[in-house]
Design a protein around this motif. Sequence first.
Motif, PDB file in Angstrom:
ATOM      1  N   GLU A   1      90.592  10.408 107.386  1.00 55.89           N
ATOM      2  CA  GLU A   1      90.286   9.624 106.187  1.00 55.89           C
ATOM      3  C   GLU A   1      88.835   9.157 106.207  1.00 55.89           C
ATOM      4  O   GLU A   1      88.143   9.201 105.187  1.00 55.89           O
ATOM      5  CB  GLU A   1      91.224   8.433 106.072  1.00 55.89           C
ATOM      6  CG  GLU A   1      92.642   8.795 105.694  1.00 55.89           C
ATOM      7  CD  GLU A   1      93.598   7.619 105.728  1.00 55.89           C
ATOM      8  OE1 GLU A   1      93.127   6.466 105.867  1.00 55.89           O
ATOM      9  OE2 GLU A   1      94.802   7.864 105.613  1.00 55.89           O
TER      10      GLU A   1
ATOM     11  N   LEU B   1      88.051  17.703  95.055  1.00 52.17           N
ATOM     12  CA  LEU B   1      88.179  16.829  96.221  1.00 52.17           C
ATOM     13  C   LEU B   1      89.639  16.472  96.498  1.00 52.17           C
ATOM     14  O   LEU B   1      90.061  16.410  97.658  1.00 52.17           O
ATOM     15  CB  LEU B   1      87.349  15.557  96.029  1.00 52.17           C
ATOM     16  CG  LEU B   1      85.834  15.733  96.104  1.00 52.17           C
ATOM     17  CD1 LEU B   1      85.120  14.451  95.698  1.00 52.17           C
ATOM     18  CD2 LEU B   1      85.397  16.192  97.482  1.00 52.17           C
ATOM     19  N   ALA B   2      90.414  16.257  95.448  1.00 54.04           N
ATOM     20  CA  ALA B   2      91.838  15.953  95.639  1.00 54.04           C
ATOM     21  C   ALA B   2      92.564  17.130  96.285  1.00 54.04           C
ATOM     22  O   ALA B   2      93.401  16.944  97.176  1.00 54.04           O
ATOM     23  CB  ALA B   2      92.488  15.614  94.294  1.00 54.04           C
TER      24      ALA B   2
ATOM     25  N   CYS C   1      91.171  19.378  98.194  1.00 51.92           N
ATOM     26  CA  CYS C   1      90.672  19.524  99.567  1.00 51.92           C
ATOM     27  C   CYS C   1      91.230  18.439 100.484  1.00 51.92           C
ATOM     28  O   CYS C   1      91.427  18.681 101.678  1.00 51.92           O
ATOM     29  CB  CYS C   1      89.150  19.507  99.581  1.00 51.92           C
ATOM     30  SG  CYS C   1      88.437  20.971  98.829  1.00 51.92           S
ATOM     31  N   TRP C   2      91.454  17.256  99.960  1.00 45.15           N
ATOM     32  CA  TRP C   2      91.972  16.169 100.779  1.00 45.15           C
ATOM     33  C   TRP C   2      93.298  16.561 101.421  1.00 45.15           C
ATOM     34  O   TRP C   2      93.570  16.222 102.574  1.00 45.15           O
ATOM     35  CB  TRP C   2      92.129  14.899  99.961  1.00 45.15           C
ATOM     36  CG  TRP C   2      92.967  13.870 100.651  1.00 45.15           C
ATOM     37  CD1 TRP C   2      94.160  13.374 100.250  1.00 45.15           C
ATOM     38  CD2 TRP C   2      92.689  13.248 101.918  1.00 45.15           C
ATOM     39  NE1 TRP C   2      94.636  12.467 101.172  1.00 45.15           N
ATOM     40  CE2 TRP C   2      93.741  12.386 102.214  1.00 45.15           C
ATOM     41  CE3 TRP C   2      91.644  13.344 102.834  1.00 45.15           C
ATOM     42  CZ2 TRP C   2      93.799  11.618 103.359  1.00 45.15           C
ATOM     43  CZ3 TRP C   2      91.700  12.577 103.979  1.00 45.15           C
ATOM     44  CH2 TRP C   2      92.757  11.726 104.241  1.00 45.15           C
TER      45      TRP C   2
ATOM     46  N   PHE D   1      86.567  12.138 105.563  1.00 44.29           N
ATOM     47  CA  PHE D   1      86.615  12.514 104.155  1.00 44.29           C
ATOM     48  C   PHE D   1      85.813  11.526 103.314  1.00 44.29           C
ATOM     49  O   PHE D   1      85.013  11.931 102.462  1.00 44.29           O
ATOM     50  CB  PHE D   1      88.065  12.581 103.663  1.00 44.29           C
ATOM     51  CG  PHE D   1      88.198  13.072 102.256  1.00 44.29           C
ATOM     52  CD1 PHE D   1      88.017  14.414 101.956  1.00 44.29           C
ATOM     53  CD2 PHE D   1      88.497  12.199 101.225  1.00 44.29           C
ATOM     54  CE1 PHE D   1      88.128  14.874 100.657  1.00 44.29           C
ATOM     55  CE2 PHE D   1      88.616  12.644  99.922  1.00 44.29           C
ATOM     56  CZ  PHE D   1      88.436  13.988  99.638  1.00 44.29           C
TER      57      PHE D   1
ATOM     58  N   TRP E   1      92.326  18.495 104.488  1.00 40.31           N
ATOM     59  CA  TRP E   1      91.049  18.091 105.088  1.00 40.31           C
ATOM     60  C   TRP E   1      90.978  18.340 106.591  1.00 40.31           C
ATOM     61  O   TRP E   1      89.969  18.835 107.087  1.00 40.31           O
ATOM     62  CB  TRP E   1      90.756  16.628 104.764  1.00 40.31           C
ATOM     63  CG  TRP E   1      89.341  16.285 105.109  1.00 40.31           C
ATOM     64  CD1 TRP E   1      88.909  15.501 106.128  1.00 40.31           C
ATOM     65  CD2 TRP E   1      88.175  16.766 104.457  1.00 40.31           C
ATOM     66  NE1 TRP E   1      87.543  15.440 106.137  1.00 40.31           N
ATOM     67  CE2 TRP E   1      87.069  16.222 105.119  1.00 40.31           C
ATOM     68  CE3 TRP E   1      87.940  17.608 103.369  1.00 40.31           C
ATOM     69  CZ2 TRP E   1      85.760  16.473 104.740  1.00 40.31           C
ATOM     70  CZ3 TRP E   1      86.644  17.861 102.991  1.00 40.31           C
ATOM     71  CH2 TRP E   1      85.576  17.298 103.673  1.00 40.31           C
TER      72      TRP E   1
END
Length: 177
Positions: free
Chosen positions: A12, A48-49, A51-52, A15, A55
């Motif tokens: 987290e 980004l969502a 990829c999260w 990221f 991650w």
Amino acid sequence: MVSDQEVRLTAEEEFAEFVGARERVLQRSAWMLTGDWALAEDLVQTALARCWLRWEKITRRDDPEIYVRRAMLNTWLTWRRRRWRAETATAELPDSPAPGDMASEVATRQVVRQLMDSLTDRQRIVLVLRVVDDLSQAQVAQILNCPIGTVKSTMSQALVRLRDDSRLAELMERKIK
């Protein structure tokens, strides 16, 4: 031994650090692709969502930025393939340009948007990644998952198309005066 919760917090934090450092650059690239700042923000957030969710895996095996850019480009291409885009193009803008220097800036942006729209999707992507984002040919090839020669030829074709467009010559003449 590191617990799953400690690893998750680290992921987290990584990221959050990545997003903090690269979000504006990614949004600028997305704007060059979409031509709409709000849509560019949506594009970056969607990428980004996505990829999260992966991650930890992304940071272990790939350069995270390459992966995020690839997700962003794939998302944009998917959006471009949709038949209905909720907007209808018109020949004229509903608002008149602002007075003075602002009018010139608005006109310049309109010409740049028209020039970008005249390129194929692949040409636009290569141009944005090479010129706007200043990525190397190898990095662009990695993002697009294609040979470097394809990047070179696509960039060359895009530049020829732009050079042959009279709107670019007119824009350059206005800027020189």
